[in-house]
Design a protein around this motif. Structure first.
Motif, PDB file in Angstrom:
ATOM      1  N   LYS A  59      80.979  34.081 -15.256  1.00 17.65           N
ATOM      2  CA  LYS A  59      81.965  33.085 -15.693  1.00 17.65           C
ATOM      3  C   LYS A  59      82.900  33.666 -16.756  1.00 17.65           C
ATOM      4  O   LYS A  59      84.095  33.418 -16.737  1.00 17.65           O
ATOM      5  N   ALA A  60      82.348  34.420 -17.675  1.00 11.53           N
ATOM      6  CA  ALA A  60      83.175  35.019 -18.736  1.00 11.53           C
ATOM      7  C   ALA A  60      84.171  36.010 -18.141  1.00 11.53           C
ATOM      8  O   ALA A  60      85.341  36.034 -18.521  1.00 11.53           O
ATOM      9  N   ILE A  61      83.733  36.833 -17.196  1.00 16.97           N
ATOM     10  CA  ILE A  61      84.622  37.806 -16.550  1.00 16.97           C
ATOM     11  C   ILE A  61      85.711  37.089 -15.765  1.00 16.97           C
ATOM     12  O   ILE A  61      86.889  37.475 -15.813  1.00 16.97           O
ATOM     13  N   LYS A  62      85.351  36.024 -15.076  1.00 13.21           N
ATOM     14  CA  LYS A  62      86.350  35.249 -14.327  1.00 13.21           C
ATOM     15  C   LYS A  62      87.411  34.695 -15.277  1.00 13.21           C
ATOM     16  O   LYS A  62      88.606  34.742 -14.995  1.00 13.21           O
ATOM     17  N   ARG A  65      89.631  37.536 -16.449  1.00 13.68           N
ATOM     18  CA  ARG A  65      90.560  37.923 -15.385  1.00 13.68           C
ATOM     19  C   ARG A  65      91.729  36.959 -15.299  1.00 13.68           C
ATOM     20  O   ARG A  65      92.865  37.377 -15.109  1.00 13.68           O
ATOM     21  N   PHE A  66      91.465  35.675 -15.451  1.00 11.16           N
ATOM     22  CA  PHE A  66      92.560  34.712 -15.411  1.00 11.16           C
ATOM     23  C   PHE A  66      93.534  34.981 -16.553  1.00 11.16           C
ATOM     24  O   PHE A  66      94.741  35.072 -16.345  1.00 11.16           O
ATOM     25  N   HIS A  67      93.002  35.122 -17.748  1.00 10.47           N
ATOM     26  CA  HIS A  67      93.879  35.256 -18.911  1.00 10.47           C
ATOM     27  C   HIS A  67      94.599  36.599 -18.968  1.00 10.47           C
ATOM     28  O   HIS A  67      95.688  36.691 -19.515  1.00 10.47           O
ATOM     29  N   LEU A  68      94.019  37.629 -18.394  1.00 10.57           N
ATOM     30  CA  LEU A  68      94.631  38.953 -18.503  1.00 10.57           C
ATOM     31  C   LEU A  68      95.284  39.433 -17.211  1.00 10.57           C
ATOM     32  O   LEU A  68      96.092  40.342 -17.243  1.00 10.57           O
ATOM     33  N   ARG A  94      87.726  47.985 -18.863  1.00 11.47           N
ATOM     34  CA  ARG A  94      86.678  48.476 -17.968  1.00 11.47           C
ATOM     35  C   ARG A  94      86.249  47.374 -16.995  1.00 11.47           C
ATOM     36  O   ARG A  94      86.050  47.610 -15.815  1.00 11.47           O
ATOM     37  N   VAL A  95      86.151  46.154 -17.484  1.00 12.77           N
ATOM     38  CA  VAL A  95      85.738  45.020 -16.659  1.00 12.77           C
ATOM     39  C   VAL A  95      86.814  44.671 -15.630  1.00 12.77           C
ATOM     40  O   VAL A  95      86.522  44.272 -14.516  1.00 12.77           O
TER      41      VAL A  95
END
Length: 106
Positions: A59-62, A65-68, A94-95
């Protein structure tokens, strides 16, 4: 998220001071900045809610990804997120390496 809340609190005092001084445009810019931070942070509590580490990480990676990735590189919200991640020493590139559409300019 905590830094966002602290920044909103600090900027609210700047907005109040600008209003007292009759600087309406400055106060409105401060209010817009607070709104941007609130928009960035509003999903974060839910992103960190899952008890299982893997689900929380996904969830944090998702969210990152949205914000960046989905936001325009000139978007102040994307820049704000990137700056705060960098100040915390988090290697977010990296993520997002395979999905990032822009590089954070230094």
């Amino acid at each position: 998220m905590a830094k966002g809340f602290v920044e909103i609190r600090a900027v609210s005092h700047l907005a109040e001071r600008a209003l007292v001084d009759g600087k309406i445009d400055t106060a409105l810019r401060h209010l817009e900045h607070m709104r941007m931070i609130a928009d960035v942070c509003h999903n974060l509590p839910g992103d960190f809610l899952p008890k299982r580490r893997k689900a929380r990480e996904r969830k944090a990676i998702k969210s990152l990804r949205f914000h960046l990735r989905e936001l325009d590189p000139d978007d102040r919200a994307a820049q704000w997120v990137a700056e705060h991640l960098e100040s915390a020493g988090f290697d977010y590139v990296r993520v997002l390496r395979d999905r990032i559409k822009w590089k954070h300019a230094r």
